[in-house]
Design a protein around this motif. Structure first.
Motif, short mmCIF file in Angstrom:
data_model
loop_
_atom_site.label_atom_id
_atom_site.label_comp_id
_atom_site.label_asym_id
_atom_site.label_seq_id
_atom_site.Cartn_x
_atom_site.Cartn_y
_atom_site.Cartn_z
N ASN A 154 105.57 26.15 10.19
CA ASN A 154 104.86 24.95 10.36
C ASN A 154 105.45 24.54 11.70
OD1 ASN A 154 107.73 24.66 9.70
ND2 ASN A 154 107.20 23.43 7.36
N ASP A 155 105.85 25.24 12.58
CA ASP A 155 106.29 24.79 13.98
C ASP A 155 105.05 24.48 14.75
OD1 ASP A 155 108.92 25.00 12.74
OD2 ASP A 155 109.34 27.30 13.91
N LEU A 156 103.33 24.24 14.23
CA LEU A 156 103.14 24.38 15.61
C LEU A 156 102.28 23.08 14.53
CD1 LEU A 156 101.16 27.74 16.00
CD2 LEU A 156 102.61 25.99 17.87
N GLY A 157 101.79 22.61 15.56
CA GLY A 157 100.57 20.62 15.13
C GLY A 157 99.46 21.30 16.32
N ASN A 158 98.59 21.09 15.80
CA ASN A 158 97.36 21.64 16.83
C ASN A 158 96.52 20.17 16.56
OD1 ASN A 158 98.33 23.73 17.73
ND2 ASN A 158 97.02 24.92 16.91
N VAL A 159 95.92 19.60 17.53
CA VAL A 159 94.16 18.69 17.08
C VAL A 159 93.77 19.31 18.19
CG1 VAL A 159 95.89 16.89 16.35
CG2 VAL A 159 95.70 17.15 18.78
N ILE A 160 92.06 19.28 17.53
CA ILE A 160 91.26 19.56 18.40
C ILE A 160 90.25 17.93 18.65
CG2 ILE A 160 89.01 20.95 18.82
CD1 ILE A 160 90.69 23.06 17.02
N ILE A 161 90.41 17.90 20.25
CA ILE A 161 89.26 16.61 21.29
C ILE A 161 88.58 17.52 21.87
CG2 ILE A 161 89.16 15.70 22.71
CD1 ILE A 161 92.89 15.06 21.95
N THR A 162 87.33 16.74 20.98
CA THR A 162 86.00 17.35 21.49
C THR A 162 85.26 15.62 22.63
OG1 THR A 162 85.06 18.50 20.22
CG2 THR A 162 83.17 17.58 20.77
N ARG A 163 84.80 16.28 23.36
CA ARG A 163 84.69 14.83 24.49
C ARG A 163 83.28 14.94 24.88
NH1 ARG A 163 82.51 14.19 29.57
NH2 ARG A 163 82.38 16.30 29.86
N ILE B 244 120.94 25.31 10.22
CA ILE B 244 120.37 25.73 9.78
C ILE B 244 119.20 24.48 8.84
CG2 ILE B 244 121.32 26.10 7.98
CD1 ILE B 244 119.92 28.95 8.15
N THR B 245 117.95 24.52 9.25
CA THR B 245 116.99 23.95 8.05
C THR B 245 115.18 24.22 8.47
OG1 THR B 245 116.67 21.66 7.55
CG2 THR B 245 116.24 21.97 10.08
N ASP B 246 115.04 23.46 7.53
CA ASP B 246 113.30 23.45 8.00
C ASP B 246 113.03 21.72 9.28
OD1 ASP B 246 110.43 24.03 8.49
OD2 ASP B 246 110.50 23.38 5.98
N LEU B 247 112.83 22.33 10.41
CA LEU B 247 111.60 20.99 10.80
C LEU B 247 110.12 21.50 10.44
CD1 LEU B 247 114.13 19.73 14.03
CD2 LEU B 247 113.80 19.36 11.33
N ALA B 248 109.17 20.16 10.39
CA ALA B 248 108.00 20.91 10.24
C ALA B 248 107.66 19.76 11.46
CB ALA B 248 107.25 20.48 9.09
N VAL B 249 106.81 20.72 12.24
CA VAL B 249 105.50 19.46 13.39
C VAL B 249 104.61 19.22 12.87
CG1 VAL B 249 105.27 21.19 15.03
CG2 VAL B 249 105.44 18.63 15.55
N GLU B 250 103.79 17.82 12.89
CA GLU B 250 102.46 17.78 12.99
C GLU B 250 102.38 16.80 13.55
OE1 GLU B 250 101.59 16.05 9.27
OE2 GLU B 250 103.59 15.63 8.82
N GLN B 251 100.94 16.83 14.05
CA GLN B 251 100.15 15.27 15.48
C GLN B 251 98.81 15.00 14.78
OE1 GLN B 251 99.09 16.31 20.04
NE2 GLN B 251 99.19 17.91 18.85
N VAL B 252 98.68 14.49 15.47
CA VAL B 252 98.19 13.25 14.93
C VAL B 252 97.01 12.08 16.18
CG1 VAL B 252 97.62 13.24 12.55
CG2 VAL B 252 98.32 11.24 13.68
N VAL B 253 95.88 12.30 16.16
CA VAL B 253 95.22 11.32 17.23
C VAL B 253 94.36 10.32 16.81
CG1 VAL B 253 95.19 13.55 18.77
CG2 VAL B 253 93.10 12.69 16.93
N ASP B 254 93.58 8.99 16.94
CA ASP B 254 93.18 8.14 16.37
C ASP B 254 92.29 8.60 16.83
OD1 ASP B 254 92.90 7.79 19.45
OD2 ASP B 254 93.71 6.30 19.30
N ASN B 255 91.46 9.30 17.88
CA ASN B 255 90.10 9.59 18.11
C ASN B 255 90.18 10.87 17.99
OD1 ASN B 255 87.33 9.80 18.52
ND2 ASN B 255 87.06 8.02 20.28
N THR B 256 89.44 11.93 17.29
CA THR B 256 89.43 13.07 17.44
C THR B 256 87.79 13.43 18.50
OG1 THR B 256 87.20 13.87 15.70
CG2 THR B 256 90.39 13.85 15.40
N THR B 257 87.35 12.77 19.07
CA THR B 257 85.78 12.70 19.75
C THR B 257 85.77 11.20 20.68
OG1 THR B 257 84.31 11.62 17.54
CG2 THR B 257 84.70 13.92 17.41
N PRO B 258 86.68 10.98 21.14
CA PRO B 258 86.30 10.02 22.70
C PRO B 258 85.39 10.43 23.79
CG PRO B 258 88.12 11.73 22.98
CD PRO B 258 87.69 12.59 22.22
N ILE B 259 84.62 8.99 24.29
CA ILE B 259 83.57 9.52 25.09
C ILE B 259 84.50 9.62 25.58
CG2 ILE B 259 81.70 7.87 26.31
CD1 ILE B 259 81.19 6.47 23.70
#
Length: 676
Positions: A566-575, A443-458
């Motif tokens: 905090n169980d969801l970690g979203n990133v948004i990428i725009t091509r 029993i604990t609080d696990l949290a997830v995060e997600q990061v990207v190095d580029n949110t607007t890739p070519i």
């Protein structure tokens, strides 16, 4: 003479003609009739029974009315419960039924209106028992509750020729309604059979019932009866207390399960504030067992009987049907490990007879140096529940195994322990200053995060995703050193690559590219761990400027998560569309969004959430979330937005507004709403 004979012949012929052609007169319009079978549900009769019937019912008289006009009266017998009568179609008849016992006393009565439809049919006649008396009786206190039974009786009668006391039949449950009032306790459940109540404590409890039903004069009546009984001592099977180290700030509620000889049964609950309420079983879980199976390696000076009905009880904790640890009875919290110095611990034991035992066990550890451990047994168990007390003297420590699960901590070697027994009456005070403690696991609080190095890739560029899992405490998980699963739904518009810590499942429906399940090393309390994978922006499913959302979600099946927001970690990428040469012009400025102040709200009432939103381009949409749950899309009007929300429960809620512009850039704002 000849003339007279001719006249007589003419007169006779005229009479014959009149007889063959009588004068016409108007006729009545008679309605057709149909056969209707009437049925009285006597005791033992099979078939449809709209209402119960007193067991003393023997005969019945049914009057059939067309309006106020009595058409006929029919008699029924218990051995002949049906009668057929011809009635006019299209007429609504009233059937008045009077049910009698063998003495001719009316014991039930009722009416039913029924429209005859012109087809052969069966009509079940309706009636209710006439109330005679009502009685309340109570059971002893068991598991903290008392059952109060209600018996509603019909009219009493004497058998013909009998000189004994009159008897009365039970009134069927559907023939009355019972309303209860309790002083000195609280009602847990109630019905026409009676009620179950929990006394407020030692003292008197008064139960009043009002029974409404049919009177002798065919009007409604109310019978009121009162029962008062005394509670003179606490329930001997109930234990109440307080779990000292409960996480009261987490609103955690857990069920308590008793473990006995491989049998598991629910015995109580720990409330959100740590209040403990346990009801011990009566020993029915006890099985024939050998004390040597409970205490191995003991050399007995006075051996307990080889076979006794015994059960040693331990208490497990579950929340959301997940094991989260155990309850310990001790003088201090130990987390299941012995600590230097003196301590007391106890276990609950039930025996079906008095048992004595005296002996000693010895064992030797081999790491890092031999250390002898001695336990002295000297107990006298009394029939019923006992506390097995263990007084431990711990005087030596040894370092943790290299690479073990708890670096930097020490294990304690027990050099001496004394085990004896204390007879215990459940509900009485715990001995020697003992208290209840929770030994939390999984029993604990696990949290997830997600990061990207580029949110607007070519188009064609690679994006590196980093998933971070943090353990915010308060405990370690059994998966430490193994891994915690993070599930990623891979949307259309991205190609991906991953390492050996992930597995891929195709989505044959074509909605997404598939699901990626990755194992992230389970971090210790207060620490984090990460993993990475790569994706490539492609143009097959995503037009330039359209945002693609990639969600990383914790798989919490193997543990209890204290904070699900905090169980969801979203990133948004725009091509971005490649121009073939040079660097394309990309909108990298996120929209600005804000919340207007949200005050206290009321559950069940709609409220309009609103705020401002601006961008150097055009705002595409504003989404409103409660925690991680999408409530819906707001209405955007110029530089303002609004959304109507109806909270259904009380509490504190994290609200979030996410604004998107045409290039897929996002702006986020959060606020807290208190719902009363």
């Amino acid at each position: 003479m000849r003339e007279l004979h001719g006249a007589f012949t003419i007169f006779t012929l005229s009479l014959a003609l009149v007889a063959c052609n009588p004068p016409t007169t108007p006729t009545e319009n008679v309605a057709p009739t149909t056969a209707v079978t009437l049925r009285v549900s006597f005791p033992g009769e099979t078939g449809i029974r709209p209402l119960g019937t007193p067991t003393t019912a023997q005969t019945a008289s049914v009057k059939v009315y067309d309006g106020n006009r009595l058409e006929t009266t029919l008699r029924f017998e218990s051995y002949s419960p049906t009668r057929t009568v011809n009635l006019k179609a299209g007429i609504t008849y009233r059937f008045e039924t009077s049910v009698m016992d063998m003495t001719g006393q009316e014991i039930a009565w009722g009416t039913r209106d029924h429209n005859v439809n012109g087809y052969a049919e069966t009509v079940d006649l309706k009636f209710k028992s006439i109330l005679g008396d009502a009685k309340l009786t109570s059971t002893p206190l068991v598991n903290g509750t008392v059952d109060v039974s209600l018996d509603v009786l019909g009219l009493p009668y004497n058998m013909p020729g009998s000189s004994g006391q009159p008897t009365a039949p039970m009134v069927p449950l559907g023939d009355f309604e019972a309303t209860y009032t309790v002083v000195g306790g609280t009602v847990e459940s109630s019905s026409n059979l009676g009620l179950r109540l929990r006394p407020a404590g030692i003292g008197n409890v008064t139960v009043t019932v009002q029974v409404s039903g049919l009177n002798k004069d065919h009007t409604s009546t109310i019978l009121e009866r009162t029962l008062t009984f005394a509670v003179t001592q606490p329930d001997p099977s109930t234990i109440t207390g307080q779990v000292q180290n409960w996480m009261a700030d987490k609103n955690l509620i857990a069920s308590v399960q008793g473990n006995s000889n491989s049998n598991v049964t629910a015995v109580g609950v720990v409330g959100a504030t740590g209040a403990l309420d346990i009801s011990l079983p009566d020993g029915s879980l006890a099985t024939a067992a050998d004390f040597n199976s409970l205490f191995t390696g003991v050399t007995w000076e006075v051996a307990p009987a080889a076979a006794q009905a015994i059960t040693m009880f331990g208490f497990g904790l579950r929340a959301d049907n997940k094991y989260i640890g155990d309850l310990e009875l001790a003088t201090r919290a130990t987390g299941g490990q012995y600590v230097p110095g003196d301590m007391n611990a106890a276990a609950m034991v039930y025996v079906d007879r008095d048992v004595v035992g005296k002996g000693q066990s010895r064992s030797t550890t081999s790491y890092p140096t031999p250390v002898e451990q001695v336990f002295n047994f000297d107990f006298s168990l009394k029939k019923g529940w006992n506390l097995f007390m263990m007084d431990v003297k711990a005087v030596q420590q040894m370092p943790a195994f290299p690479g073990g699960p708890y670096p930097g901590q020490n294990y304690t070697l027990i050099t001496q322990g004394n085990i004896h027994a204390v007879p215990y009456v459940p509900g009485s005070a715990l001995p020697q200053g003992m208290n209840w403690y929770a030994k939390f696991e999984n029993i604990t609080d696990l949290a997830v995060e997600q990061v990207v190095d580029n949110t607007t890739p070519i188009e064609g560029n690679t994006v590196v995703h980093t998933v971070k899992v943090s353990n915010n405490g308060p405990s370690e998980l059994s998966t430490y050193g193994m891994g915690t699963s993070v599930v990623l739904d891979l949307p259309k518009g991205l190609n991906w690559s991953y390492d050996g810590n992930c597995s891929f499942t195709s989505d044959y429906s074509g909605v997404t590219n598939g699901t990626l399940r990755c194992s992230v090393p389970t971090p210790m309390k207060g620490q984090s761990s990460t993993m990475s994978f790569r994706t490539t922006a492609e143009g097959l499913y995503s037009a330039p400027g359209n945002p693609i959302t990639l969600t990383a979600k914790l798989d919490t099946q193997s543990y209890y998560d204290l904070e699900k927001a905090n169980d969801l970690g979203n990133v948004i990428i725009t091509r971005q569309k490649s121009s073939g040469s040079g660097t394309p012009t990309v909108d990298l400025r996120a929209p600005q969004v804000s919340f207007q102040m949200v005050g206290q709200l009321q559950a069940g009432l709609p409220v309009t959430l609103s705020g401002n939103v601006t961008d150097d381009g055009k705002v595409a949409k504003v989404e409103v979330y409660e925690g991680v749950h999408l409530l819906g899309t707001a209405v955007v009007n110029g530089t303002s937005w609004s959304y109507t929300w109806t909270p259904t429960t009380t509490g504190s809620f994290k609200l979030q507004a996410v604004a998107y512009d045409g290039a897929g850039n996002t702006g986020t704002t959060t606020t807290t709403a208190i719902v009363k």
